[in-house]
Motif scaffolding. Sequence first.
Motif, PDB file in Angstrom:
ATOM      1  N   SER A   1       0.837  -1.211   0.000  1.00  0.00           N
ATOM      2  CA  SER A   1       0.000   0.000   0.000  1.00  0.00           C
ATOM      3  C   SER A   1       0.867   1.255   0.000  1.00  0.00           C
ATOM      4  O   SER A   1       0.543   2.247  -0.650  1.00  0.00           O
ATOM      5  CB  SER A   1      -0.921   0.042   1.221  1.00  0.00           C
ATOM      6  N   SER A   2       1.993   1.190   0.725  1.00  0.00           N
ATOM      7  CA  SER A   2       2.875   2.369   0.792  1.00  0.00           C
ATOM      8  C   SER A   2       3.493   2.674  -0.578  1.00  0.00           C
ATOM      9  O   SER A   2       3.921   3.787  -0.836  1.00  0.00           O
ATOM     10  CB  SER A   2       3.978   2.172   1.848  1.00  0.00           C
ATOM     11  N   LEU A   3       3.526   1.656  -1.454  1.00  0.00           N
ATOM     12  CA  LEU A   3       4.045   1.880  -2.811  1.00  0.00           C
ATOM     13  C   LEU A   3       2.956   2.444  -3.728  1.00  0.00           C
ATOM     14  O   LEU A   3       3.232   2.871  -4.845  1.00  0.00           O
ATOM     15  CB  LEU A   3       4.564   0.562  -3.409  1.00  0.00           C
ATOM     16  N   GLY A   4       1.705   2.361  -3.251  1.00  0.00           N
ATOM     17  CA  GLY A   4       0.578   2.872  -4.047  1.00  0.00           C
ATOM     18  C   GLY A   4      -0.379   1.779  -4.493  1.00  0.00           C
ATOM     19  O   GLY A   4      -1.380   2.058  -5.166  1.00  0.00           O
ATOM     20  N   ALA A   5      -0.101   0.521  -4.129  1.00  0.00           N
ATOM     21  CA  ALA A   5      -0.995  -0.580  -4.542  1.00  0.00           C
ATOM     22  C   ALA A   5      -2.299  -0.530  -3.752  1.00  0.00           C
ATOM     23  O   ALA A   5      -2.337   0.010  -2.640  1.00  0.00           O
ATOM     24  CB  ALA A   5      -0.298  -1.915  -4.294  1.00  0.00           C
TER      25      ALA A   5
ATOM     26  N   SER B   1      -1.833  -1.519 -10.278  1.00  0.00           N
ATOM     27  CA  SER B   1      -1.877  -0.600 -11.431  1.00  0.00           C
ATOM     28  C   SER B   1      -1.584   0.830 -10.977  1.00  0.00           C
ATOM     29  O   SER B   1      -1.185   1.676 -11.768  1.00  0.00           O
ATOM     30  CB  SER B   1      -3.239  -0.669 -12.128  1.00  0.00           C
ATOM     31  N   SER B   2      -1.794   1.088  -9.669  1.00  0.00           N
ATOM     32  CA  SER B   2      -1.623   2.457  -9.186  1.00  0.00           C
ATOM     33  C   SER B   2      -0.308   2.667  -8.441  1.00  0.00           C
ATOM     34  O   SER B   2      -0.138   3.693  -7.756  1.00  0.00           O
ATOM     35  CB  SER B   2      -2.802   2.794  -8.263  1.00  0.00           C
ATOM     36  N   VAL B   3       0.636   1.717  -8.573  1.00  0.00           N
ATOM     37  CA  VAL B   3       1.910   1.875  -7.859  1.00  0.00           C
ATOM     38  C   VAL B   3       2.650   3.096  -8.394  1.00  0.00           C
ATOM     39  O   VAL B   3       2.829   3.262  -9.606  1.00  0.00           O
ATOM     40  CB  VAL B   3       2.787   0.595  -7.999  1.00  0.00           C
ATOM     41  N   LYS B   4       3.050   3.997  -7.470  1.00  0.00           N
ATOM     42  CA  LYS B   4       3.721   5.250  -7.886  1.00  0.00           C
ATOM     43  C   LYS B   4       5.119   5.349  -7.289  1.00  0.00           C
ATOM     44  O   LYS B   4       5.995   5.999  -7.818  1.00  0.00           O
ATOM     45  CB  LYS B   4       2.931   6.466  -7.386  1.00  0.00           C
ATOM     46  N   SER B   5       5.264   4.709  -6.115  1.00  0.00           N
ATOM     47  CA  SER B   5       6.558   4.815  -5.428  1.00  0.00           C
ATOM     48  C   SER B   5       7.347   3.519  -5.623  1.00  0.00           C
ATOM     49  O   SER B   5       6.766   2.435  -5.714  1.00  0.00           O
ATOM     50  CB  SER B   5       6.296   5.047  -3.933  1.00  0.00           C
ATOM     51  N   VAL B   6       8.673   3.660  -5.688  1.00  0.00           N
ATOM     52  CA  VAL B   6       9.514   2.450  -5.765  1.00  0.00           C
ATOM     53  C   VAL B   6      10.403   2.357  -4.521  1.00  0.00           C
ATOM     54  O   VAL B   6      11.414   1.677  -4.526  1.00  0.00           O
ATOM     55  CB  VAL B   6      10.379   2.438  -7.053  1.00  0.00           C
ATOM     56  N   THR B   7       9.995   3.032  -3.451  1.00  0.00           N
ATOM     57  CA  THR B   7      10.807   3.053  -2.225  1.00  0.00           C
ATOM     58  C   THR B   7      10.149   2.250  -1.105  1.00  0.00           C
ATOM     59  O   THR B   7       9.005   2.519  -0.731  1.00  0.00           O
ATOM     60  CB  THR B   7      11.031   4.507  -1.738  1.00  0.00           C
TER      61      THR B   7
END
Length: 417
Positions: free
Chosen positions: A58-62, A76-82
């Motif tokens: 979830s913290s990545l945007g999932a 599909s909504s992942v925005k962060s790669v950290t």
Amino acid sequence: MQKIVIEGGCELSGVIKISGAKNAALPVMAAAILTDIPCHIDNIPELRDVDGFAELLSSLGAKVSLKEHSADIDCSSVKSVTAYYDLVKKMRASILVLGPLLARFGSAKVSLPGGCAIGVRPINFHIDALKKMGAVGALENGYINMLAPYGLHGANIFFPKVTVTGTENILMAASLAKGKTVIYNAAKEPEIINLANALKQMGTHITGIGSSEISVERESLSNGFNETIMPDRIETGTFISAVGASKGDVVLEGADINLLSYPVDLYRSIGINVKKCAGGISVSCSKKLKSVSILTAAYPGFPTDLQAQIMADLSLADGVSNIIENIFENRFMHAAELSRMGADIKIDGNQAIIRGVDYLYGTNVMATDLRASASLVIAGLAAVGVTKIDRAYHIDRGYEKIEKKLRAVGAKIWREN
Ligand code: EPU
């Protein structure tokens, strides 16, 4: 902080339902990162580590929804790669996001997990393998920052030592890489088959799963997956040890004896009756256990994740047993706590020498890690008097509702604040 309290001395009798495997659920959850198509997972165990992994995704945007032993994951909504330290430090398996993030987004920044109670646990094999696949990386402020601006390519990967999450990370990365990857000295753990089944549904071509040489080639990767998590072989072995220590007769519903061939031979050799039965495994024990020598090893050998639990059994066995821990350099923390309960255990490097005693006695002990806490629960069930296990949160990382399951077969076990 919560304590687990056990009034020992009750024989166990009845049925325990085995949950889905933690160490299969986490990599399958990570695999969902590879696609923007929603994925579904069944038989997910209700555990702190699964909640933690859902939080990490979830913290990545999932979008992650966990309910009634199933998970829906939409990346599909992942925005962060950290993957930030605060989440990674709680659960080393967080490293499993490194391969899929890098493969899909061309970059990943994952906090180094750091050491843990059972050993140093480096991740150099994961990083070296990803570099062979075309990634570049640097360590910056406690984070491994990896880039693959032109995408990953297939490569021949040789792991110097069998690594479970290393094999899983490369399987996932290779699913989106250009060309063929061959993993030599791959882990053969059954949890890897579970992950590979999810990847195959997504369109990856994989051969050699379950052997030490795995070939992976991207085919289409145009699907999501609908995967069911295998029964937890470590939870199964833990309850077998519990019956060995407490005596009694228990059916482990949903357990798969084929996942534990070598450990089952070993349990039988110390006097625990373990048999396949309709719908699971039946376990019984009525006599004093016998001593044995054990070496922990990668699958199909005796799992390091069951070493602490069988040590509790052997503390009460007839004669002198030996355990050599070959996987992690510091996985004997439970020995000192078992000794506080009256066990006679000497540690010499990676060897434990256990002289069986007639009784363990209940006292206050402290859980140092997940499997150590299971070992103390087993010892507490067999001990004379009351055992209080501090830092009970460790057990919730990997055992679903353990007190409820044990109470249902006659144990006197509860939580205390
Ligand atoms: N190793 C390295 N470098 C690496 C990776 C591993 O030196 O880059 C070494 C480790 O230090 C260790 C050995 O290789 O000595 C094997 O470690 P492995 O990588 O296989 O362990 P892992 O993948 O981090 C998984 C399980 C562990 C289990 C081990 C061994 C998951 C999420 N975790 O860890 O499970 O003990 O394999 O079977 O699958 C547990 O559930 O309690 C648990 C600790």
